[in-house]
Write a protein that holds these residues in place. Structure first.
Motif, PDB file in Angstrom:
ATOM      1  N   ARG A  88     -16.382  -6.292  -3.155  1.00 49.40           N
ATOM      2  CA  ARG A  88     -16.183  -7.424  -4.063  1.00 49.40           C
ATOM      3  C   ARG A  88     -15.276  -7.043  -5.230  1.00 49.40           C
ATOM      4  O   ARG A  88     -14.446  -7.831  -5.670  1.00 49.40           O
ATOM      5  N   LEU A  89     -15.419  -5.822  -5.725  1.00 56.54           N
ATOM      6  CA  LEU A  89     -14.623  -5.369  -6.872  1.00 56.54           C
ATOM      7  C   LEU A  89     -13.282  -4.762  -6.475  1.00 56.54           C
ATOM      8  O   LEU A  89     -12.515  -4.360  -7.347  1.00 56.54           O
ATOM      9  N   ASP A  90     -12.999  -4.665  -5.179  1.00 58.16           N
ATOM     10  CA  ASP A  90     -11.762  -4.043  -4.686  1.00 58.16           C
ATOM     11  C   ASP A  90     -11.642  -2.603  -5.181  1.00 58.16           C
ATOM     12  O   ASP A  90     -10.590  -2.170  -5.641  1.00 58.16           O
ATOM     13  N   ARG A  91     -12.707  -1.833  -5.089  1.00 52.14           N
ATOM     14  CA  ARG A  91     -12.732  -0.487  -5.636  1.00 52.14           C
ATOM     15  C   ARG A  91     -12.735   0.604  -4.577  1.00 52.14           C
ATOM     16  O   ARG A  91     -12.975   1.758  -4.894  1.00 52.14           O
ATOM     17  N   HIS A  92     -12.450   0.280  -3.340  1.00 49.35           N
ATOM     18  CA  HIS A  92     -12.390   1.315  -2.325  1.00 49.35           C
ATOM     19  C   HIS A  92     -11.088   2.101  -2.442  1.00 49.35           C
ATOM     20  O   HIS A  92     -10.101   1.631  -3.003  1.00 49.35           O
ATOM     21  N   ILE A  93     -11.095   3.270  -1.883  1.00 46.76           N
ATOM     22  CA  ILE A  93      -9.901   4.121  -1.913  1.00 46.76           C
ATOM     23  C   ILE A  93      -8.782   3.413  -1.152  1.00 46.76           C
ATOM     24  O   ILE A  93      -8.987   2.880  -0.064  1.00 46.76           O
ATOM     25  N   GLN A  94      -7.607   3.431  -1.727  1.00 51.27           N
ATOM     26  CA  GLN A  94      -6.469   2.776  -1.090  1.00 51.27           C
ATOM     27  C   GLN A  94      -5.197   3.557  -1.387  1.00 51.27           C
ATOM     28  O   GLN A  94      -5.094   4.224  -2.402  1.00 51.27           O
ATOM     29  N   VAL A  95      -4.251   3.448  -0.498  1.00 49.34           N
ATOM     30  CA  VAL A  95      -2.954   4.105  -0.664  1.00 49.34           C
ATOM     31  C   VAL A  95      -1.940   3.003  -0.934  1.00 49.34           C
ATOM     32  O   VAL A  95      -1.693   2.155  -0.081  1.00 49.34           O
ATOM     33  N   ASP A  96      -1.361   3.029  -2.116  1.00 50.93           N
ATOM     34  CA  ASP A  96      -0.451   1.952  -2.478  1.00 50.93           C
ATOM     35  C   ASP A  96       0.976   2.426  -2.770  1.00 50.93           C
ATOM     36  O   ASP A  96       1.762   1.696  -3.338  1.00 50.93           O
ATOM     37  N   ILE A  97       1.323   3.621  -2.340  1.00 52.04           N
ATOM     38  CA  ILE A  97       2.665   4.150  -2.605  1.00 52.04           C
ATOM     39  C   ILE A  97       3.744   3.332  -1.881  1.00 52.04           C
ATOM     40  O   ILE A  97       4.818   3.080  -2.423  1.00 52.04           O
ATOM     41  N   ALA A  98       3.445   2.886  -0.657  1.00 50.20           N
ATOM     42  CA  ALA A  98       4.438   2.110   0.094  1.00 50.20           C
ATOM     43  C   ALA A  98       4.729   0.770  -0.581  1.00 50.20           C
ATOM     44  O   ALA A  98       5.845   0.249  -0.491  1.00 50.20           O
ATOM     45  N   TYR A  99       3.747   0.237  -1.279  1.00 52.49           N
ATOM     46  CA  TYR A  99       3.921  -1.057  -1.940  1.00 52.49           C
ATOM     47  C   TYR A  99       4.893  -0.982  -3.113  1.00 52.49           C
ATOM     48  O   TYR A  99       5.389  -2.004  -3.571  1.00 52.49           O
ATOM     49  N   ARG A 100       5.199   0.202  -3.601  1.00 47.01           N
ATOM     50  CA  ARG A 100       6.143   0.348  -4.703  1.00 47.01           C
ATOM     51  C   ARG A 100       7.585   0.255  -4.232  1.00 47.01           C
ATOM     52  O   ARG A 100       8.470  -0.105  -4.998  1.00 47.01           O
ATOM     53  N   TYR A 101       7.822   0.608  -2.962  1.00 52.64           N
ATOM     54  CA  TYR A 101       9.206   0.732  -2.495  1.00 52.64           C
ATOM     55  C   TYR A 101       9.627  -0.350  -1.506  1.00 52.64           C
ATOM     56  O   TYR A 101      10.812  -0.491  -1.243  1.00 52.64           O
ATOM     57  N   LEU A 102       8.689  -1.067  -0.956  1.00 50.37           N
ATOM     58  CA  LEU A 102       9.024  -2.112   0.009  1.00 50.37           C
ATOM     59  C   LEU A 102       9.240  -3.446  -0.691  1.00 50.37           C
ATOM     60  O   LEU A 102       8.725  -3.668  -1.787  1.00 50.37           O
ATOM     61  N   PRO A 103       9.972  -4.357  -0.045  1.00 51.34           N
ATOM     62  CA  PRO A 103      10.174  -5.686  -0.640  1.00 51.34           C
ATOM     63  C   PRO A 103       8.846  -6.434  -0.791  1.00 51.34           C
ATOM     64  O   PRO A 103       7.886  -6.205  -0.057  1.00 51.34           O
ATOM     65  N   LYS A 104       8.803  -7.351  -1.752  1.00 52.38           N
ATOM     66  CA  LYS A 104       7.567  -8.080  -2.056  1.00 52.38           C
ATOM     67  C   LYS A 104       7.040  -8.859  -0.858  1.00 52.38           C
ATOM     68  O   LYS A 104       5.832  -8.928  -0.649  1.00 52.38           O
ATOM     69  N   ALA A 105       7.917  -9.445  -0.058  1.00 49.18           N
ATOM     70  CA  ALA A 105       7.466 -10.226   1.101  1.00 49.18           C
ATOM     71  C   ALA A 105       6.766  -9.325   2.119  1.00 49.18           C
ATOM     72  O   ALA A 105       5.731  -9.695   2.684  1.00 49.18           O
ATOM     73  N   VAL A 106       7.304  -8.141   2.340  1.00 48.55           N
ATOM     74  CA  VAL A 106       6.692  -7.193   3.265  1.00 48.55           C
ATOM     75  C   VAL A 106       5.341  -6.733   2.717  1.00 48.55           C
ATOM     76  O   VAL A 106       4.355  -6.625   3.448  1.00 48.55           O
ATOM     77  N   CYS A 107       5.298  -6.481   1.422  1.00 51.82           N
ATOM     78  CA  CYS A 107       4.042  -6.052   0.798  1.00 51.82           C
ATOM     79  C   CYS A 107       2.969  -7.132   0.908  1.00 51.82           C
ATOM     80  O   CYS A 107       1.793  -6.828   1.133  1.00 51.82           O
ATOM     81  N   ARG A 108       3.376  -8.373   0.761  1.00 51.59           N
ATOM     82  CA  ARG A 108       2.406  -9.479   0.863  1.00 51.59           C
ATOM     83  C   ARG A 108       1.827  -9.539   2.276  1.00 51.59           C
ATOM     84  O   ARG A 108       0.619  -9.729   2.455  1.00 51.59           O
ATOM     85  N   VAL A 109       2.677  -9.367   3.289  1.00 52.23           N
ATOM     86  CA  VAL A 109       2.202  -9.376   4.677  1.00 52.23           C
ATOM     87  C   VAL A 109       1.278  -8.187   4.924  1.00 52.23           C
ATOM     88  O   VAL A 109       0.206  -8.339   5.525  1.00 52.23           O
ATOM     89  N   MET A 110       1.677  -7.016   4.444  1.00 56.92           N
ATOM     90  CA  MET A 110       0.837  -5.825   4.631  1.00 56.92           C
ATOM     91  C   MET A 110      -0.518  -6.000   3.951  1.00 56.92           C
ATOM     92  O   MET A 110      -1.555  -5.616   4.495  1.00 56.92           O
TER      93      MET A 110
END
Length: 194
Positions: free
Chosen positions: A90-112
């Motif tokens: 509920r709090l979105d506090r699980h471990i996540q890897v977000d490095i790819a979201y910094r370099y990919l286009p916003k549309a791709v990130c939204r789909v991912m």
């Protein structure tokens, strides 16, 4: 060298009054943001704490260890973790890897990000099914030392997975409504905690 005075603080920030006495007030306690899953996990945690204390007391104070406490502690820890999962989802506090979201286009990130939400829902829903099937196969199997049904532990795990699946759906809907997730904007998680 010229000294600068610190900026004047507002009246609410003053801790000392004119006589030099300290006046501090605590912020009001608000427990309304905790879900029922968090309270159930909290209950299991304190039962676990009492169990561990009893184990410690019988082992070191009485020199006659209660053999059942270790097994029950293991099962209570399982209950804390599997019920607590739902609150973390509920709090979105699980471990996540977000490095790819910094370099990919916003549309791709939204789909991912949407794919992550769907996979999370599918994972927890499938875990409910697997846990239920395990309970069916266990039948009347008992715990090793304590004469209690092993299915009670699996039932708590199934409950935790079911709550996590429901919370995953809520989180996915929230991400869809706001147009982004924590993966796309990690700073939003920091802002929520401030």
């Amino acid at each position: 060298m010229k000294k600068t005075k610190p900026p004047a603080a507002s009246q609410e920030e003053h801790v000392l009054d004119e006589t030099g006495h300290m006046h501090i007030t605590d912020a009001p306690v608000d427990l309304s943001h905790y879900t029922f899953e968090a309270w159930i996990a909290f209950f299991f945690f304190w039962v676990l704490a009492v169990n561990i204390f009893y184990q410690f007391f019988t082992r070191y104070a009485l020199n006659d260890s209660a053999s059942w406490t270790e097994e029950i502690a293991r099962y209570l820890l399982i209950c804390v973790v599997f019920v607590g999962i739902a609150d973390l989802v509920r709090l979105d506090r699980h471990i996540q890897v977000d490095i790819a979201y910094r370099y990919l286009p916003k549309a791709v990130c939204r789909v991912m990000s949407t794919v992550v939400d769907v996979v999370r829902i599918a994972f927890f829903a499938y875990a409910v099914v697997l846990t239920w099937q395990m309970m069916q196969k266990m039948g009347s199997y008992k715990m090793t030392i304590v004469d209690l049904p092993m299915n009670s532990v699996y039932a708590v795990c199934c409950f935790g997975f079911a709550c996590a699946a429901g919370r995953s759906v809520q989180v996915a809907i929230e991400h869809w409504r706001q147009g982004y997730s924590v993966l796309e904007r990690p700073e939003s998680a920091i802002e929520e905690t401030l």
